[in-house]
Design a protein around this motif. Sequence first.
Motif, short mmCIF file in Angstrom:
data_model
loop_
_atom_site.label_atom_id
_atom_site.label_comp_id
_atom_site.label_asym_id
_atom_site.label_seq_id
_atom_site.Cartn_x
_atom_site.Cartn_y
_atom_site.Cartn_z
N MET A 76 0.84 -1.21 0.00
CA MET A 76 0.00 0.00 0.00
C MET A 76 0.87 1.25 0.00
SD MET A 76 -2.85 1.17 2.81
CE MET A 76 -3.66 2.76 2.68
N ILE A 77 0.56 2.22 -0.90
CA ILE A 77 1.34 3.45 -0.98
C ILE A 77 0.92 4.41 0.14
CG2 ILE A 77 1.80 5.50 -2.37
CD1 ILE A 77 1.50 3.76 -4.85
N GLU A 78 1.92 4.85 0.89
CA GLU A 78 1.69 5.80 1.97
C GLU A 78 1.77 7.23 1.45
OE1 GLU A 78 1.19 7.14 6.02
OE2 GLU A 78 0.72 5.29 4.95
N GLN A 79 2.77 7.49 0.59
CA GLN A 79 2.91 8.84 0.06
C GLN A 79 3.66 8.82 -1.27
OE1 GLN A 79 5.46 11.66 2.06
NE2 GLN A 79 6.75 10.05 2.94
N THR A 80 3.45 9.86 -2.04
CA THR A 80 4.13 10.05 -3.32
C THR A 80 4.73 11.45 -3.33
OG1 THR A 80 2.56 8.60 -4.47
CG2 THR A 80 3.82 10.14 -5.83
N PHE A 81 5.94 11.55 -3.86
CA PHE A 81 6.53 12.88 -4.01
C PHE A 81 7.28 12.96 -5.33
CE2 PHE A 81 9.80 10.48 -1.68
CZ PHE A 81 10.98 10.83 -2.34
N ILE A 82 7.61 14.18 -5.72
CA ILE A 82 8.23 14.46 -7.02
C ILE A 82 9.71 14.81 -6.81
CG2 ILE A 82 8.21 15.96 -9.04
CD1 ILE A 82 5.74 14.12 -8.77
N HIS A 83 10.56 14.22 -7.63
CA HIS A 83 11.99 14.53 -7.60
C HIS A 83 12.38 15.15 -8.94
CE1 HIS A 83 16.41 12.93 -7.39
NE2 HIS A 83 16.34 14.24 -7.18
N ILE A 84 12.79 16.42 -8.87
CA ILE A 84 13.25 17.19 -10.03
C ILE A 84 14.70 17.57 -9.77
CG2 ILE A 84 12.95 19.37 -11.29
CD1 ILE A 84 9.98 19.29 -10.39
N SER A 85 15.50 17.65 -10.82
CA SER A 85 16.89 18.06 -10.59
C SER A 85 17.45 18.83 -11.78
CB SER A 85 17.78 16.83 -10.32
OG SER A 85 18.99 17.21 -9.69
N ASP A 86 18.43 19.65 -11.48
CA ASP A 86 19.26 20.32 -12.50
C ASP A 86 18.43 21.05 -13.54
OD1 ASP A 86 22.32 19.26 -12.11
OD2 ASP A 86 20.86 17.77 -11.45
N THR A 87 17.67 22.03 -13.05
CA THR A 87 16.83 22.83 -13.94
C THR A 87 17.65 23.81 -14.77
OG1 THR A 87 16.44 24.31 -12.06
CG2 THR A 87 14.78 22.64 -12.51
N HIS A 88 18.79 24.26 -14.26
CA HIS A 88 19.73 25.14 -14.99
C HIS A 88 19.00 26.28 -15.69
CE1 HIS A 88 23.59 22.98 -14.58
NE2 HIS A 88 22.81 21.92 -14.40
N LEU A 89 18.14 26.96 -14.96
CA LEU A 89 17.41 28.08 -15.55
C LEU A 89 18.38 29.19 -15.95
CD1 LEU A 89 14.35 28.11 -13.14
CD2 LEU A 89 14.51 27.05 -15.40
N THR A 90 18.07 29.84 -17.05
CA THR A 90 19.00 30.80 -17.65
C THR A 90 18.94 32.15 -16.93
OG1 THR A 90 18.65 29.73 -19.79
CG2 THR A 90 19.67 31.92 -19.80
N PRO A 91 20.08 32.67 -16.49
CA PRO A 91 20.10 34.02 -15.90
C PRO A 91 19.68 35.07 -16.93
CG PRO A 91 22.14 32.85 -15.41
CD PRO A 91 21.40 32.04 -16.44
N LYS A 132 0.42 18.14 -12.85
CA LYS A 132 -0.99 18.50 -12.63
C LYS A 132 -1.96 17.46 -13.17
CE LYS A 132 0.19 23.40 -12.77
NZ LYS A 132 0.25 24.63 -13.59
N LYS A 133 -1.49 16.61 -14.08
CA LYS A 133 -2.35 15.58 -14.66
C LYS A 133 -2.53 14.37 -13.76
CE LYS A 133 -0.72 16.80 -19.31
NZ LYS A 133 0.06 16.31 -20.49
N MET A 134 -1.76 14.28 -12.69
CA MET A 134 -1.80 13.11 -11.81
C MET A 134 -3.11 13.05 -11.04
SD MET A 134 2.12 13.21 -10.31
CE MET A 134 1.82 11.83 -9.19
N ASP A 135 -3.73 11.87 -10.99
CA ASP A 135 -4.93 11.68 -10.19
C ASP A 135 -4.60 11.68 -8.70
OD1 ASP A 135 -6.69 11.60 -12.30
OD2 ASP A 135 -6.56 9.42 -12.52
N ASN A 136 -3.53 10.96 -8.34
CA ASN A 136 -3.07 10.92 -6.95
C ASN A 136 -2.05 12.03 -6.75
OD1 ASN A 136 -4.64 8.59 -6.35
ND2 ASN A 136 -3.06 7.31 -7.31
N LYS A 137 -2.48 13.10 -6.10
CA LYS A 137 -1.62 14.26 -5.96
C LYS A 137 -0.46 13.97 -5.01
CE LYS A 137 -4.11 16.67 -8.71
NZ LYS A 137 -3.60 16.93 -10.08
N PRO A 138 0.76 14.34 -5.39
CA PRO A 138 1.92 14.11 -4.53
C PRO A 138 1.89 14.99 -3.29
CG PRO A 138 2.54 15.36 -6.49
CD PRO A 138 1.12 14.94 -6.69
N SER A 139 2.62 14.55 -2.26
CA SER A 139 2.68 15.29 -1.00
C SER A 139 3.59 16.51 -1.10
CB SER A 139 3.18 14.38 0.12
OG SER A 139 2.34 13.27 0.29
#
Length: 288
Positions: free
Chosen positions: A1-16, A41-48
């Motif tokens: 059973m899933i207790e929680q979901t979260f999102i991992h993003i990395s290295d966005t390198h946004l331009t100055p 935003k399309k996810m049915d089960n929203k991450p924590s």
Amino acid sequence: MIEQTFIHISDTHLTPSGSQPSFNQEIDPYLKLQLVFDDIKKMDNKPSYAVITGDLIHEGQASDYVNFKKIIARQEEELQMPIFVILGNHDRTEAFYNGYLSETVKEKYYYKQQINGVDNYFLDTTFENLEQGYLDQQQLAWLSKSLQTSPETPALIFIHHPVFGSSLENMKFSILQNGSELIRACQKGNVKGIFSGHIHFSTTYLTGTILNFVSDSTAYHIDCRKHHQHFVSDIIGYNIISMSTEAEISVENRYLYCGQKIVKNLDVGSTGFVESSIFDTNSVNISH
């Protein structure tokens, strides 16, 4: 059973402001990050919650972090979840403190958050203006002490530079240089996973009983299969992490775009760990 979901993003390198996208990216990194948020935003089960593990802005100024803060605040409101960030080697600590936090500048940015019964540790592996990562003794002592106070509580570690694993043989020169010290600290508690980025390709491996998951980038992928020449291409990637009630972790790699065109070649010399003496200093230059 899933207790929680979260999102991992990395290295966005946004331009100055006023600069060209780093590493010859052909797609605007701000657009790439927005597409990631749109996909979440399309996810049915929203991450924590979500975590961005460093290299937020590619060597930007305080004003760039002010703008980044506005982006994060807007997405937190739209997604109805907190978004946590840490620093990478291409971030600038002073600019981050002044622009993102509006706080007095400190040498290191690290903290702890308990979410749904899990202790989340957000560490700072940057060292001056070096590409390589290094964890100072103050953070290691803080982590060890905190883990020992709740040794049964599941814990997750978020860092920019990954700990060594066999799939990173060609990347020793760039990753966390004292990863063995971090692993020893993790043994003080119940650490289930270490999440990182930095190398711009995705890999998963075990260090003892600890899952190490290294994320690809939302900005550009680096093909590091050749020892002394690496190849850069545009990409949009992020990850959905699920954690069960038994603290078992599973990872879904999400790729929204995988460019086939090589936009930059990187020549690499020695691929081994760097000389440890370069970290022998008690004074860290917070301005990088």
